[in-house]
Design a protein around this motif. Sequence first.
Motif, PDB file in Angstrom:
ATOM      1  N   TRP A   1       4.877  -2.681   8.086  1.00  0.00           N
ATOM      2  CA  TRP A   1       3.433  -2.781   8.320  1.00  0.00           C
ATOM      3  C   TRP A   1       2.770  -1.410   8.226  1.00  0.00           C
ATOM      4  CZ3 TRP A   1       0.379  -6.629   7.750  1.00  0.00           C
ATOM      5  CH2 TRP A   1       0.849  -7.919   7.936  1.00  0.00           C
ATOM      6  N   THR A   2       3.416  -0.408   8.794  1.00  0.00           N
ATOM      7  CA  THR A   2       2.867   0.952   8.735  1.00  0.00           C
ATOM      8  C   THR A   2       2.780   1.427   7.285  1.00  0.00           C
ATOM      9  OG1 THR A   2       3.759   1.444  10.928  1.00  0.00           O
ATOM     10  CG2 THR A   2       3.196   3.327   9.534  1.00  0.00           C
ATOM     11  N   GLN A   3       3.831   1.157   6.509  1.00  0.00           N
ATOM     12  CA  GLN A   3       3.812   1.523   5.093  1.00  0.00           C
ATOM     13  C   GLN A   3       2.691   0.793   4.361  1.00  0.00           C
ATOM     14  OE1 GLN A   3       7.706   0.790   3.471  1.00  0.00           O
ATOM     15  NE2 GLN A   3       8.697   2.077   4.981  1.00  0.00           N
ATOM     16  N   LEU A   4       2.543  -0.489   4.644  1.00  0.00           N
ATOM     17  CA  LEU A   4       1.511  -1.289   3.982  1.00  0.00           C
ATOM     18  C   LEU A   4       0.115  -0.761   4.302  1.00  0.00           C
ATOM     19  CD1 LEU A   4       1.003  -3.761   2.178  1.00  0.00           C
ATOM     20  CD2 LEU A   4       0.877  -5.124   4.276  1.00  0.00           C
ATOM     21  N   ILE A   5      -0.121  -0.433   5.551  1.00  0.00           N
ATOM     22  CA  ILE A   5      -1.431   0.103   5.951  1.00  0.00           C
ATOM     23  C   ILE A   5      -1.699   1.434   5.246  1.00  0.00           C
ATOM     24  CG2 ILE A   5      -2.747   1.050   7.891  1.00  0.00           C
ATOM     25  CD1 ILE A   5      -1.354  -1.193   9.594  1.00  0.00           C
ATOM     26  N   GLY A   6      -0.683   2.270   5.147  1.00  0.00           N
ATOM     27  CA  GLY A   6      -0.843   3.545   4.435  1.00  0.00           C
ATOM     28  C   GLY A   6      -1.179   3.336   2.972  1.00  0.00           C
ATOM     29  N   ILE A   7      -0.492   2.399   2.336  1.00  0.00           N
ATOM     30  CA  ILE A   7      -0.762   2.087   0.934  1.00  0.00           C
ATOM     31  C   ILE A   7      -2.196   1.589   0.771  1.00  0.00           C
ATOM     32  CG2 ILE A   7      -0.208   0.431  -0.903  1.00  0.00           C
ATOM     33  CD1 ILE A   7       2.744   0.649   0.055  1.00  0.00           C
ATOM     34  N   MET A   8      -2.618   0.715   1.662  1.00  0.00           N
ATOM     35  CA  MET A   8      -3.966   0.159   1.574  1.00  0.00           C
ATOM     36  C   MET A   8      -5.025   1.232   1.794  1.00  0.00           C
ATOM     37  SD  MET A   8      -3.333  -3.443   3.574  1.00  0.00           S
ATOM     38  CE  MET A   8      -5.078  -3.928   3.540  1.00  0.00           C
ATOM     39  N   ASN A   9      -4.776   2.161   2.700  1.00  0.00           N
ATOM     40  CA  ASN A   9      -5.753   3.221   2.997  1.00  0.00           C
ATOM     41  C   ASN A   9      -6.002   4.130   1.802  1.00  0.00           C
ATOM     42  OD1 ASN A   9      -6.435   2.512   5.625  1.00  0.00           O
ATOM     43  ND2 ASN A   9      -4.772   3.715   6.507  1.00  0.00           N
ATOM     44  N   ARG A  10      -5.010   4.259   0.922  1.00  0.00           N
ATOM     45  CA  ARG A  10      -5.147   5.147  -0.233  1.00  0.00           C
ATOM     46  C   ARG A  10      -5.617   4.424  -1.491  1.00  0.00           C
ATOM     47  NH1 ARG A  10      -0.132   6.400   1.916  1.00  0.00           N
ATOM     48  NH2 ARG A  10       0.924   5.396   0.165  1.00  0.00           N
ATOM     49  N   ALA A  11      -5.780   3.116  -1.420  1.00  0.00           N
ATOM     50  CA  ALA A  11      -6.044   2.319  -2.620  1.00  0.00           C
ATOM     51  C   ALA A  11      -7.530   2.115  -2.882  1.00  0.00           C
ATOM     52  CB  ALA A  11      -5.372   0.958  -2.478  1.00  0.00           C
ATOM     53  N   GLU A  12      -7.858   2.008  -4.167  1.00  0.00           N
ATOM     54  CA  GLU A  12      -9.224   1.643  -4.554  1.00  0.00           C
ATOM     55  C   GLU A  12      -9.504   0.186  -4.213  1.00  0.00           C
ATOM     56  OE1 GLU A  12     -10.470   2.646  -8.518  1.00  0.00           O
ATOM     57  OE2 GLU A  12      -9.298   4.500  -8.456  1.00  0.00           O
ATOM     58  N   ASP A  13      -8.505  -0.672  -4.389  1.00  0.00           N
ATOM     59  CA  ASP A  13      -8.619  -2.099  -4.069  1.00  0.00           C
ATOM     60  C   ASP A  13      -7.518  -2.433  -3.061  1.00  0.00           C
ATOM     61  OD1 ASP A  13      -8.577  -4.889  -3.966  1.00  0.00           O
ATOM     62  OD2 ASP A  13      -9.053  -5.114  -6.085  1.00  0.00           O
ATOM     63  N   PRO A  14      -7.797  -2.273  -1.769  1.00  0.00           N
ATOM     64  CA  PRO A  14      -6.751  -2.447  -0.754  1.00  0.00           C
ATOM     65  C   PRO A  14      -6.098  -3.829  -0.750  1.00  0.00           C
ATOM     66  CG  PRO A  14      -8.687  -1.420   0.206  1.00  0.00           C
ATOM     67  CD  PRO A  14      -9.067  -1.847  -1.179  1.00  0.00           C
ATOM     68  N   GLY A  15      -6.868  -4.886  -0.946  1.00  0.00           N
ATOM     69  CA  GLY A  15      -6.297  -6.231  -0.923  1.00  0.00           C
ATOM     70  C   GLY A  15      -5.318  -6.451  -2.051  1.00  0.00           C
ATOM     71  N   LEU A  16      -5.709  -6.087  -3.253  1.00  0.00           N
ATOM     72  CA  LEU A  16      -4.841  -6.244  -4.415  1.00  0.00           C
ATOM     73  C   LEU A  16      -3.603  -5.353  -4.294  1.00  0.00           C
ATOM     74  CD1 LEU A  16      -4.455  -7.621  -7.134  1.00  0.00           C
ATOM     75  CD2 LEU A  16      -5.747  -5.754  -8.165  1.00  0.00           C
ATOM     76  N   THR A  17      -3.799  -4.144  -3.827  1.00  0.00           N
ATOM     77  CA  THR A  17      -2.686  -3.221  -3.644  1.00  0.00           C
ATOM     78  C   THR A  17      -1.711  -3.742  -2.602  1.00  0.00           C
ATOM     79  OG1 THR A  17      -4.074  -1.367  -4.307  1.00  0.00           O
ATOM     80  CG2 THR A  17      -2.084  -0.836  -3.065  1.00  0.00           C
ATOM     81  N   ALA A  18      -2.231  -4.320  -1.530  1.00  0.00           N
ATOM     82  CA  ALA A  18      -1.374  -4.900  -0.494  1.00  0.00           C
ATOM     83  C   ALA A  18      -0.575  -6.064  -1.055  1.00  0.00           C
ATOM     84  CB  ALA A  18      -2.210  -5.357   0.696  1.00  0.00           C
ATOM     85  N   MET A  19      -1.217  -6.918  -1.833  1.00  0.00           N
ATOM     86  CA  MET A  19      -0.512  -8.059  -2.413  1.00  0.00           C
ATOM     87  C   MET A  19       0.600  -7.600  -3.349  1.00  0.00           C
ATOM     88  SD  MET A  19      -1.589 -10.964  -1.258  1.00  0.00           S
ATOM     89  CE  MET A  19      -1.521 -10.101   0.291  1.00  0.00           C
ATOM     90  N   ARG A  20       0.328  -6.568  -4.149  1.00  0.00           N
ATOM     91  CA  ARG A  20       1.349  -6.032  -5.050  1.00  0.00           C
ATOM     92  C   ARG A  20       2.540  -5.522  -4.235  1.00  0.00           C
ATOM     93  NH1 ARG A  20      -1.302  -2.015  -7.422  1.00  0.00           N
ATOM     94  NH2 ARG A  20      -2.055  -3.308  -9.116  1.00  0.00           N
ATOM     95  N   ALA A  21       2.266  -4.748  -3.187  1.00  0.00           N
ATOM     96  CA  ALA A  21       3.340  -4.186  -2.367  1.00  0.00           C
ATOM     97  C   ALA A  21       4.134  -5.290  -1.664  1.00  0.00           C
ATOM     98  CB  ALA A  21       2.758  -3.215  -1.341  1.00  0.00           C
TER      99      ALA A  21
END
Length: 102
Positions: free
Chosen positions: A62-82
Amino acid sequence: MLGNLIASLDDPEVAMGLLAAVDEPALLTRLAAAAEESGRLPADIVGSAVRNFMETASDDLWTQLIGIMNRAEDPGLTAMRAILEKALPQSPGTQEVHHAVR
Protein backbone atom coordinates in the motif's frame (compact mmCIF):
# COMPACT_ATOMS: atom_id res chain seq x y z
CA MET A 1 -11.68 8.25 -7.52
CA LEU A 2 -9.76 4.97 -7.25
CA GLY A 3 -12.67 3.40 -5.37
CA ASN A 4 -15.08 4.36 -8.14
CA LEU A 5 -12.78 2.88 -10.76
CA ILE A 6 -12.47 -0.38 -8.85
CA ALA A 7 -16.24 -0.59 -8.32
CA SER A 8 -16.81 -0.08 -12.04
CA LEU A 9 -14.60 -3.07 -12.94
CA ASP A 10 -17.71 -5.28 -12.69
CA ASP A 11 -18.60 -3.88 -16.12
CA PRO A 12 -16.61 -5.87 -18.72
CA GLU A 13 -16.39 -2.83 -21.00
CA VAL A 14 -14.80 -0.78 -18.22
CA ALA A 15 -12.34 -3.55 -17.36
CA MET A 16 -11.23 -3.96 -20.96
CA GLY A 17 -11.16 -0.19 -21.49
CA LEU A 18 -8.84 0.05 -18.51
CA LEU A 19 -6.46 -2.42 -20.11
CA ALA A 20 -6.53 -0.47 -23.35
CA ALA A 21 -5.72 2.72 -21.44
CA VAL A 22 -2.88 1.04 -19.55
CA ASP A 23 -1.41 0.04 -22.94
CA GLU A 24 0.97 -2.61 -21.61
CA PRO A 25 1.35 -5.52 -24.05
CA ALA A 26 3.03 -7.68 -21.38
CA LEU A 27 -0.02 -7.29 -19.12
CA LEU A 28 -2.33 -8.27 -21.97
CA THR A 29 -0.23 -11.38 -22.58
CA ARG A 30 -0.36 -12.30 -18.91
CA LEU A 31 -4.11 -11.66 -18.80
CA ALA A 32 -4.73 -13.80 -21.89
CA ALA A 33 -2.72 -16.65 -20.36
CA ALA A 34 -4.61 -16.41 -17.06
CA ALA A 35 -7.96 -16.36 -18.88
CA GLU A 36 -7.04 -19.38 -20.97
CA GLU A 37 -5.77 -21.31 -17.96
CA SER A 38 -8.81 -20.54 -15.79
CA GLY A 39 -11.48 -20.65 -18.49
CA ARG A 40 -12.72 -17.22 -17.36
CA LEU A 41 -13.23 -14.05 -19.34
CA PRO A 42 -10.35 -11.57 -19.25
CA ALA A 43 -12.63 -8.86 -17.86
CA ASP A 44 -13.58 -11.13 -14.93
CA ILE A 45 -9.94 -11.76 -14.17
CA VAL A 46 -9.14 -8.03 -14.16
CA GLY A 47 -11.88 -7.30 -11.65
CA SER A 48 -11.06 -10.19 -9.37
CA ALA A 49 -7.29 -9.55 -9.51
CA VAL A 50 -7.74 -5.91 -8.50
CA ARG A 51 -10.23 -6.73 -5.74
CA ASN A 52 -7.97 -9.50 -4.42
CA PHE A 53 -5.06 -7.08 -4.30
CA MET A 54 -7.18 -4.53 -2.44
CA GLU A 55 -8.21 -7.12 0.14
CA THR A 56 -4.83 -8.78 0.70
CA ALA A 57 -2.09 -6.21 0.03
CA SER A 58 0.40 -5.71 2.82
CA ASP A 59 1.11 -2.31 4.36
CA ASP A 60 4.34 -2.21 2.37
CA LEU A 61 2.50 -2.72 -0.92
CA TRP A 62 0.00 0.00 0.00
CA THR A 63 2.83 2.39 0.84
CA GLN A 64 4.48 1.65 -2.50
CA LEU A 65 1.18 2.15 -4.33
CA ILE A 66 0.56 5.50 -2.64
CA GLY A 67 4.07 6.64 -3.56
CA ILE A 68 3.55 5.63 -7.18
CA MET A 69 0.23 7.46 -7.30
CA ASN A 70 1.69 10.62 -5.75
CA ARG A 71 4.26 10.88 -8.55
CA ALA A 72 1.88 10.09 -11.41
CA GLU A 73 0.14 12.37 -13.87
CA ASP A 74 -2.86 9.99 -13.83
CA PRO A 75 -2.89 8.40 -10.35
CA GLY A 76 -5.86 6.09 -10.98
CA LEU A 77 -4.49 4.63 -14.18
CA THR A 78 -1.01 4.34 -12.69
CA ALA A 79 -2.42 2.55 -9.64
CA MET A 80 -4.32 0.10 -11.83
CA ARG A 81 -1.18 -0.64 -13.85
CA ALA A 82 0.84 -1.26 -10.67
CA ILE A 83 -1.90 -3.44 -9.16
CA LEU A 84 -2.27 -5.54 -12.29
CA GLU A 85 1.50 -5.95 -12.62
CA LYS A 86 1.56 -7.29 -9.08
CA ALA A 87 -1.69 -9.29 -9.18
CA LEU A 88 -1.66 -11.04 -12.56
CA PRO A 89 0.23 -14.32 -12.67
CA GLN A 90 3.47 -14.33 -14.61
CA SER A 91 3.25 -16.01 -18.00
CA PRO A 92 5.58 -18.97 -18.44
CA GLY A 93 8.89 -17.85 -19.86
CA THR A 94 8.50 -14.20 -18.91
CA GLN A 95 10.24 -12.23 -16.25
CA GLU A 96 8.51 -9.72 -14.04
CA VAL A 97 8.97 -6.21 -15.34
CA HIS A 98 8.63 -3.14 -13.14
CA HIS A 99 7.91 0.09 -14.95
CA ALA A 100 9.14 3.42 -13.65
CA VAL A 101 6.48 6.05 -13.25
CA ARG A 102 7.10 8.93 -15.60
